[in-house]
Write a protein that holds these residues in place. Structure first.
Motif, PDB file in Angstrom:
ATOM      1  N   THR A  94       0.830  -1.191   0.000  1.00  0.00           N
ATOM      2  CA  THR A  94       0.000   0.000   0.000  1.00  0.00           C
ATOM      3  C   THR A  94       0.873   1.252   0.000  1.00  0.00           C
ATOM      4  O   THR A  94       1.955   1.261   0.557  1.00  0.00           O
ATOM      5  N   CYS A  95       0.357   2.289  -0.633  1.00  0.00           N
ATOM      6  CA  CYS A  95       0.975   3.623  -0.598  1.00  0.00           C
ATOM      7  C   CYS A  95      -0.046   4.612  -0.046  1.00  0.00           C
ATOM      8  O   CYS A  95      -0.030   5.793  -0.368  1.00  0.00           O
ATOM      9  N   ASP A  96      -0.953   4.123   0.803  1.00  0.00           N
ATOM     10  CA  ASP A  96      -2.018   4.951   1.355  1.00  0.00           C
ATOM     11  C   ASP A  96      -1.528   5.969   2.372  1.00  0.00           C
ATOM     12  O   ASP A  96      -2.251   6.877   2.737  1.00  0.00           O
ATOM     13  N   GLY A  97      -0.313   5.806   2.855  1.00  0.00           N
ATOM     14  CA  GLY A  97       0.252   6.801   3.753  1.00  0.00           C
ATOM     15  C   GLY A  97       0.225   6.421   5.217  1.00  0.00           C
ATOM     16  O   GLY A  97      -0.249   5.367   5.615  1.00  0.00           O
ATOM     17  N   TRP A  98       0.757   7.329   5.988  1.00  0.00           N
ATOM     18  CA  TRP A  98       0.943   7.161   7.417  1.00  0.00           C
ATOM     19  C   TRP A  98      -0.338   6.709   8.097  1.00  0.00           C
ATOM     20  O   TRP A  98      -1.399   7.275   7.882  1.00  0.00           O
ATOM     21  N   GLY A  99      -0.219   5.688   8.926  1.00  0.00           N
ATOM     22  CA  GLY A  99      -1.354   5.183   9.682  1.00  0.00           C
ATOM     23  C   GLY A  99      -2.180   4.137   8.968  1.00  0.00           C
ATOM     24  O   GLY A  99      -3.039   3.508   9.576  1.00  0.00           O
ATOM     25  N   SER A 100      -1.932   3.935   7.671  1.00  0.00           N
ATOM     26  CA  SER A 100      -2.730   2.935   6.948  1.00  0.00           C
ATOM     27  C   SER A 100      -2.350   1.533   7.405  1.00  0.00           C
ATOM     28  O   SER A 100      -1.186   1.226   7.639  1.00  0.00           O
ATOM     29  N   LYS A 101      -3.352   0.686   7.567  1.00  0.00           N
ATOM     30  CA  LYS A 101      -3.158  -0.681   8.026  1.00  0.00           C
ATOM     31  C   LYS A 101      -3.937  -1.602   7.099  1.00  0.00           C
ATOM     32  O   LYS A 101      -5.103  -1.341   6.803  1.00  0.00           O
ATOM     33  N   ARG A 102      -3.292  -2.661   6.649  1.00  0.00           N
ATOM     34  CA  ARG A 102      -3.906  -3.617   5.728  1.00  0.00           C
ATOM     35  C   ARG A 102      -3.756  -5.030   6.260  1.00  0.00           C
ATOM     36  O   ARG A 102      -2.758  -5.365   6.886  1.00  0.00           O
ATOM     37  N   SER A 103      -4.731  -5.864   5.962  1.00  0.00           N
ATOM     38  CA  SER A 103      -4.685  -7.286   6.308  1.00  0.00           C
ATOM     39  C   SER A 103      -4.344  -8.100   5.074  1.00  0.00           C
ATOM     40  O   SER A 103      -4.582  -7.668   3.947  1.00  0.00           O
ATOM     41  N   PHE A 104      -3.803  -9.299   5.281  1.00  0.00           N
ATOM     42  CA  PHE A 104      -3.524 -10.220   4.192  1.00  0.00           C
ATOM     43  C   PHE A 104      -3.708 -11.650   4.690  1.00  0.00           C
ATOM     44  O   PHE A 104      -3.601 -11.924   5.886  1.00  0.00           O
ATOM     45  N   LYS A 105      -3.997 -12.530   3.756  1.00  0.00           N
ATOM     46  CA  LYS A 105      -4.140 -13.953   4.069  1.00  0.00           C
ATOM     47  C   LYS A 105      -3.862 -14.729   2.788  1.00  0.00           C
ATOM     48  O   LYS A 105      -4.544 -14.534   1.784  1.00  0.00           O
ATOM     49  N   TRP A 106      -2.829 -15.585   2.841  1.00  0.00           N
ATOM     50  CA  TRP A 106      -2.437 -16.369   1.680  1.00  0.00           C
ATOM     51  C   TRP A 106      -2.311 -17.833   2.070  1.00  0.00           C
ATOM     52  O   TRP A 106      -1.860 -18.151   3.165  1.00  0.00           O
ATOM     53  N   THR A 107      -2.658 -18.728   1.151  1.00  0.00           N
ATOM     54  CA  THR A 107      -2.523 -20.163   1.372  1.00  0.00           C
ATOM     55  C   THR A 107      -1.808 -20.783   0.185  1.00  0.00           C
ATOM     56  O   THR A 107      -2.091 -20.435  -0.962  1.00  0.00           O
TER      57      THR A 107
END
Length: 120
Positions: A94-107
């Motif tokens: 992500t390049c959404d900026g300061w404070g951005s938080k993302r989830s991920f899940k891979w199998t």
């Protein structure tokens, strides 16, 4: 397990130590947990990002489930990348900026995964 890493600007493997491998990519930072195994959890930090993930296995597959966030208003983008035993690679960034938080899940098939937190 917590590890800390300063920014580096070369695209080469810098060091390998017990439980931690460091790799500079895209003129940014990377923080890796080589060969994470089923049942392990990791927290990784760079000077401007944090991530946490867990590795779980079932039916001959490993799942990497976690989050990453941008911790610094420095204009850098943040990402997480995983290499799996079957040769596949997964990435989320992500390049959404300061404070951005993302989830991920891979199998993927297997029971190990090399997972990296990086900035670019």
């Amino acid at each position: 397990m917590r590890t800390f890493l300063r920014k580096i600007s070369t695209g080469a493997i810098v060091s390998v130590a017990v439980g931690t491998m460091t790799l500079g990519t895209l003129a940014g930072t990377a923080n890796a947990k080589p060969e994470g195994h089923c049942g392990q959890s990791f927290t990784a930090e760079t000077d401007g990002a944090t991530a946490h993930w867990s590795l779980d296995c079932s039916g001959g597959q490993i799942t990497v489930d976690g989050w990453y966030q941008d911790d610094e208003p420095d204009g850098d983008c943040v990402g997480v990348k995983a290499y799996f035993a079957d040769g596949s690679t997964k990435r989320n960034q992500t390049c959404d900026g300061w404070g951005s938080k993302r989830s991920f899940k891979w199998t993927a098939p297997g029971s190990i995964a090399d997972v990296y937190l990086y900035e670019y």
